[in-house]
Scaffold this active site. Structure first.
Site, PDB file in Angstrom:
ATOM      1  N   LYS A 192      -5.712   4.188   9.067  1.00  0.00           N
ATOM      2  CA  LYS A 192      -6.995   4.237   8.467  1.00  0.00           C
ATOM      3  C   LYS A 192      -8.513   5.177   8.911  1.00  0.00           C
ATOM      4  O   LYS A 192      -9.421   5.727   8.666  1.00  0.00           O
ATOM      5  CB  LYS A 192      -7.293   3.783   6.629  1.00  0.00           C
ATOM      6  CG  LYS A 192      -5.783   3.785   5.963  1.00  0.00           C
ATOM      7  CD  LYS A 192      -6.013   5.023   5.271  1.00  0.00           C
ATOM      8  CE  LYS A 192      -4.152   4.459   4.403  1.00  0.00           C
ATOM      9  NZ  LYS A 192      -3.840   6.056   3.680  1.00  0.00           N
TER      10      LYS A 192
ATOM     11  N   SER B 126      -9.885   4.216   3.563  1.00  0.00           N
ATOM     12  CA  SER B 126      -9.614   3.183   2.393  1.00  0.00           C
ATOM     13  C   SER B 126     -10.989   2.444   2.421  1.00  0.00           C
ATOM     14  O   SER B 126     -11.431   3.256   4.292  1.00  0.00           O
ATOM     15  CB  SER B 126      -7.909   2.478   2.743  1.00  0.00           C
ATOM     16  OG  SER B 126      -8.656   1.113   2.717  1.00  0.00           O
TER      17      SER B 126
ATOM     18  N   GLY C 238       2.350  13.266  -2.323  1.00  0.00           N
ATOM     19  CA  GLY C 238       2.242  11.800  -3.032  1.00  0.00           C
ATOM     20  C   GLY C 238       1.962  12.053  -4.219  1.00  0.00           C
ATOM     21  O   GLY C 238       1.305  10.879  -4.954  1.00  0.00           O
ATOM     22  N   GLY C 239       1.925  12.893  -4.606  1.00  0.00           N
ATOM     23  CA  GLY C 239       1.940  13.111  -5.999  1.00  0.00           C
ATOM     24  C   GLY C 239       2.943  12.404  -7.753  1.00  0.00           C
ATOM     25  O   GLY C 239       2.359  12.462  -8.764  1.00  0.00           O
ATOM     26  N   SER C 240       3.972  11.792  -7.138  1.00  0.00           N
ATOM     27  CA  SER C 240       4.710  11.225  -8.120  1.00  0.00           C
ATOM     28  C   SER C 240       4.212   9.727  -8.907  1.00  0.00           C
ATOM     29  O   SER C 240       4.419   9.602  -9.758  1.00  0.00           O
ATOM     30  CB  SER C 240       6.051  10.341  -7.235  1.00  0.00           C
ATOM     31  OG  SER C 240       5.727   9.746  -6.430  1.00  0.00           O
ATOM     32  N   ARG C 241       3.139   8.731  -8.323  1.00  0.00           N
ATOM     33  CA  ARG C 241       2.640   7.644  -8.765  1.00  0.00           C
ATOM     34  C   ARG C 241       1.227   7.676  -8.203  1.00  0.00           C
ATOM     35  O   ARG C 241       1.273   8.523  -7.765  1.00  0.00           O
ATOM     36  CB  ARG C 241       4.524   6.822  -8.060  1.00  0.00           C
ATOM     37  CG  ARG C 241       5.284   5.903  -8.280  1.00  0.00           C
ATOM     38  CD  ARG C 241       6.162   5.358  -7.463  1.00  0.00           C
ATOM     39  NE  ARG C 241       6.475   5.402  -6.053  1.00  0.00           N
ATOM     40  CZ  ARG C 241       5.475   4.440  -5.228  1.00  0.00           C
ATOM     41  NH1 ARG C 241       4.728   3.675  -5.474  1.00  0.00           N
ATOM     42  NH2 ARG C 241       6.168   4.751  -4.275  1.00  0.00           N
TER      43      ARG C 241
ATOM     44  N   TYR D  24      -2.783  -1.455   9.111  1.00  0.00           N
ATOM     45  CA  TYR D  24      -3.132  -0.789   8.170  1.00  0.00           C
ATOM     46  C   TYR D  24      -4.263  -0.001   8.310  1.00  0.00           C
ATOM     47  O   TYR D  24      -4.405   0.935   8.299  1.00  0.00           O
ATOM     48  CB  TYR D  24      -3.337  -1.352   6.273  1.00  0.00           C
ATOM     49  CG  TYR D  24      -3.372  -0.373   5.153  1.00  0.00           C
ATOM     50  CD1 TYR D  24      -2.388   1.078   5.124  1.00  0.00           C
ATOM     51  CD2 TYR D  24      -4.568  -0.641   4.235  1.00  0.00           C
ATOM     52  CE1 TYR D  24      -2.529   1.558   3.978  1.00  0.00           C
ATOM     53  CE2 TYR D  24      -5.094   0.085   3.990  1.00  0.00           C
ATOM     54  CZ  TYR D  24      -3.465   0.973   2.996  1.00  0.00           C
ATOM     55  OH  TYR D  24      -4.444   2.266   1.537  1.00  0.00           O
ATOM     56  N   ALA D  25      -5.653  -1.000   8.810  1.00  0.00           N
ATOM     57  CA  ALA D  25      -6.625  -0.465   9.027  1.00  0.00           C
ATOM     58  C   ALA D  25      -6.461   0.189   9.860  1.00  0.00           C
ATOM     59  O   ALA D  25      -6.973   1.406  10.307  1.00  0.00           O
ATOM     60  CB  ALA D  25      -7.290  -1.352   9.644  1.00  0.00           C
TER      61      ALA D  25
ATOM     62  N   ASP E 185      10.057  13.792   2.631  1.00  0.00           N
ATOM     63  CA  ASP E 185       9.795  12.562   3.266  1.00  0.00           C
ATOM     64  C   ASP E 185       8.604  13.272   4.461  1.00  0.00           C
ATOM     65  O   ASP E 185       8.728  13.070   5.147  1.00  0.00           O
ATOM     66  CB  ASP E 185      10.349  12.396   3.689  1.00  0.00           C
ATOM     67  CG  ASP E 185      10.698  10.359   4.181  1.00  0.00           C
ATOM     68  OD1 ASP E 185       9.070  10.291   5.100  1.00  0.00           O
ATOM     69  OD2 ASP E 185      11.097   9.082   4.439  1.00  0.00           O
TER      70      ASP E 185
HETATM   71  N1  LIG Z   1      -4.212   1.211  -4.350  1.00  0.00           N
HETATM   72  C1  LIG Z   1      -5.874   1.345  -4.019  1.00  0.00           C
HETATM   73  O1  LIG Z   1      -5.729   0.655  -3.807  1.00  0.00           O
HETATM   74  C2  LIG Z   1      -5.454   1.788  -2.182  1.00  0.00           C
HETATM   75  C3  LIG Z   1      -7.383   1.325  -1.602  1.00  0.00           C
HETATM   76  C4  LIG Z   1      -7.306   1.855  -0.616  1.00  0.00           C
HETATM   77  C5  LIG Z   1      -6.898   3.187  -0.478  1.00  0.00           C
HETATM   78  N2  LIG Z   1      -5.813   3.595  -1.009  1.00  0.00           N
HETATM   79  C6  LIG Z   1      -4.751   5.415  -0.660  1.00  0.00           C
HETATM   80  O2  LIG Z   1      -4.929   5.616  -1.942  1.00  0.00           O
HETATM   81  C7  LIG Z   1      -3.769   6.028  -1.046  1.00  0.00           C
HETATM   82  C8  LIG Z   1      -2.413   6.123  -2.484  1.00  0.00           C
HETATM   83  O3  LIG Z   1      -2.524   5.207  -3.092  1.00  0.00           O
HETATM   84  P1  LIG Z   1      -2.085   4.500  -3.810  1.00  0.00           P
HETATM   85  O4  LIG Z   1      -2.329   2.817  -4.599  1.00  0.00           O
HETATM   86  O5  LIG Z   1      -1.730   5.564  -5.103  1.00  0.00           O
HETATM   87  O6  LIG Z   1      -0.181   4.550  -3.165  1.00  0.00           O
HETATM   88  P2  LIG Z   1       1.657   4.101  -4.657  1.00  0.00           P
HETATM   89  O7  LIG Z   1       0.577   4.368  -5.856  1.00  0.00           O
HETATM   90  O8  LIG Z   1       2.180   3.273  -3.252  1.00  0.00           O
HETATM   91  O9  LIG Z   1       2.171   5.768  -4.343  1.00  0.00           O
HETATM   92  C9  LIG Z   1       1.983   5.882  -3.226  1.00  0.00           C
HETATM   93  C10 LIG Z   1       2.664   7.466  -2.922  1.00  0.00           C
HETATM   94  O10 LIG Z   1       3.128   7.842  -1.996  1.00  0.00           O
HETATM   95  C11 LIG Z   1       4.097   8.188  -1.752  1.00  0.00           C
HETATM   96  N3  LIG Z   1       4.893   8.239  -0.456  1.00  0.00           N
HETATM   97  C12 LIG Z   1       4.977   6.390   0.428  1.00  0.00           C
HETATM   98  N4  LIG Z   1       5.659   6.671   0.754  1.00  0.00           N
HETATM   99  C13 LIG Z   1       5.969   8.631   1.544  1.00  0.00           C
HETATM  100  C14 LIG Z   1       6.646   8.983   2.767  1.00  0.00           C
HETATM  101  N5  LIG Z   1       7.100   8.780   3.476  1.00  0.00           N
HETATM  102  N6  LIG Z   1       6.610  10.170   2.635  1.00  0.00           N
HETATM  103  C15 LIG Z   1       6.425  11.238   0.588  1.00  0.00           C
HETATM  104  N7  LIG Z   1       5.783   9.949  -0.116  1.00  0.00           N
HETATM  105  C16 LIG Z   1       5.933   8.724   0.203  1.00  0.00           C
HETATM  106  C17 LIG Z   1       4.871   7.697  -2.720  1.00  0.00           C
HETATM  107  O11 LIG Z   1       6.306   7.549  -3.638  1.00  0.00           O
HETATM  108  P3  LIG Z   1       7.883   7.410  -2.610  1.00  0.00           P
HETATM  109  O12 LIG Z   1       8.095   6.231  -2.592  1.00  0.00           O
HETATM  110  O13 LIG Z   1       8.779   7.739  -4.166  1.00  0.00           O
HETATM  111  O14 LIG Z   1       8.166   8.183  -1.830  1.00  0.00           O
HETATM  112  C18 LIG Z   1       3.778   7.518  -3.740  1.00  0.00           C
HETATM  113  O15 LIG Z   1       4.156   8.958  -4.695  1.00  0.00           O
HETATM  114  C19 LIG Z   1      -3.006   5.751  -0.157  1.00  0.00           C
HETATM  115  O16 LIG Z   1      -3.899   6.673   0.933  1.00  0.00           O
HETATM  116  C20 LIG Z   1      -3.720   4.713   0.111  1.00  0.00           C
HETATM  117  O17 LIG Z   1      -3.376   4.083   0.920  1.00  0.00           O
HETATM  118  C21 LIG Z   1      -4.740   3.122  -2.332  1.00  0.00           C
END
Ligand SMILES: NC(=O)c1ccc[n+]([C@@H]2O[C@H](COP(=O)([O-])OP(=O)(O)OC[C@H]3O[C@@H](n4cnc5c(N)ncnc54)[C@H](OP(=O)(O)O)[C@@H]3O)[C@@H](O)[C@H]2O)c1
Length: 247
Positions: free
Chosen positions: A159, A142, A16-19, A155-156, A62
């Site tokens: 995690k 998380s 998930g390094g794209s966003r 989700y929890a 994926d």
């Molecule tokens: N943002 C928060 O507040 C928060 C809080 C607590 C924990 N986290 C955790 O931090 C991590 C990153 O979260 P984020 O906020 O950066 O999320 P995000 O902005 O939604 O980015 C998620 C990344 O995962 C990739 N991804 C999702 N489903 C995938 C799949 N089936 N196969 C391959 N890649 C997949 C997405 O790319 P594609 O959609 O193109 O596949 C994207 O690169 C996650 O584990 C999340 O649970 C985030």
């Protein structure tokens, strides 16, 4: 970056390094001297901007698709050698009360965050064990694994599983000098939290001592620390990076 902090050309795989957090971590890892391979289902502008960077590899894949994980890892290894580190960052987020949650939403959470993470980790661990060079696994969990949040039960579940997995795997791999830790972010300003309404944001800020949402840069330092040799006696731990919201 040099010395015990630096990447020393080590190969780190990050899902998930794209966003979002993953994208910022890719930049931080490259800046620190790591070679980085990553995947997500879709390439973003950020990924396209890395074209020509011979320290970075990306392929669409994926996490819930077993064969695409194996193909991705094979290509990454052929470029950069066996991974020294794995950051399990990609995840699917879905909120909603469990009683009315659809079968499909539950299935996706379990297959991406649960099975996908387990299988990718198994693939990478096998390569680490063969390489016999030690290594580091970092699981992004998380704060929902530590505190109850209404509407986040499914989700929890995934995690909390990641944190339990972290502790057990740390016991399995310690002898091979492979450290396994997790990082529990609080609320960060990414696509994942874009649908929070103003009232929810105000409530989060109110209970966060540092008075703001996290920005992806907030996780870079903790990740670089746990990957580095400065953390060589730390395993099985969860580092909470949440501005104090869970204290
Ligand atoms: N943002 C928060 O507040 C928060 C809080 C607590 C924990 N986290 C955790 O931090 C991590 C990153 O979260 P984020 O906020 O950066 O999320 P995000 O902005 O939604 O980015 C998620 C990344 O995962 C990739 N991804 C999702 N489903 C995938 C799949 N089936 N196969 C391959 N890649 C997949 C997405 O790319 P594609 O959609 O193109 O596949 C994207 O690169 C996650 O584990 C999340 O649970 C985030």
């Amino acid at each position: 970056m040099t010395g015990a902090w630096g990447g020393k050309d080590r190969h780190i795989v990050i899902s998930g390094g794209s966003r979002g957090l993953g994208k910022t971590l890719v930049s931080g890892l490259l800046d620190a001297g790591y070679r980085v391979s990553s995947f997500s289902r879709t390439a973003t502008e950020f990924i396209q901007q890395q074209a020509g960077n011979d320290r970075f590899f990306f392929a669409p894949a994926d996490l819930s698709d077993k064969s695409s994980m194996a193909t991705f890892l094979k290509s990454a290894e052929s470029l950069f050698g066996p991974p020294y580190g794995l950051i399990n960052c990609a995840a699917h987020a879905a909120d909603g009360l469990l009683a009315i949650m659809s079968e499909e939403a539950i299935r996706k959470l379990l297959s991406v965050n649960g099975e996908g993470t387990l299988r990718l980790t198994r693939l990478v661990v096998r390569r680490m064990l063969l390489a016999k060079t030690g290594g580091v696994i970092l699981n992004i969990s998380s704060i929902s694994s530590l505190r109850g949040f209404r509407g986040m039960s499914a989700y929890a579940f995934t995690k909390g599983g990641i944190d339990a997995f972290t502790r057990a795997l740390a016991r399995e791999l310690g002898e091979q000098n492979i450290r396994v830790n997790s990082i529990a972010p609080g609320y960060y300003d990414t696509d994942m939290t874009r649908n929070l309404n103003e009232t929810q944001k105000r409530q989060i800020l109110h209970r966060t001592p540092l008075g703001r949402l996290g920005v992806p840069e907030d996780v870079v330092g903790p990740v670089l620390f746990l990957l580095s040799d400065h953390a060589s006696f730390i395993t099985g731990q969860c580092l909470v990076v949440d501005g104090g919201s869970t204290v």
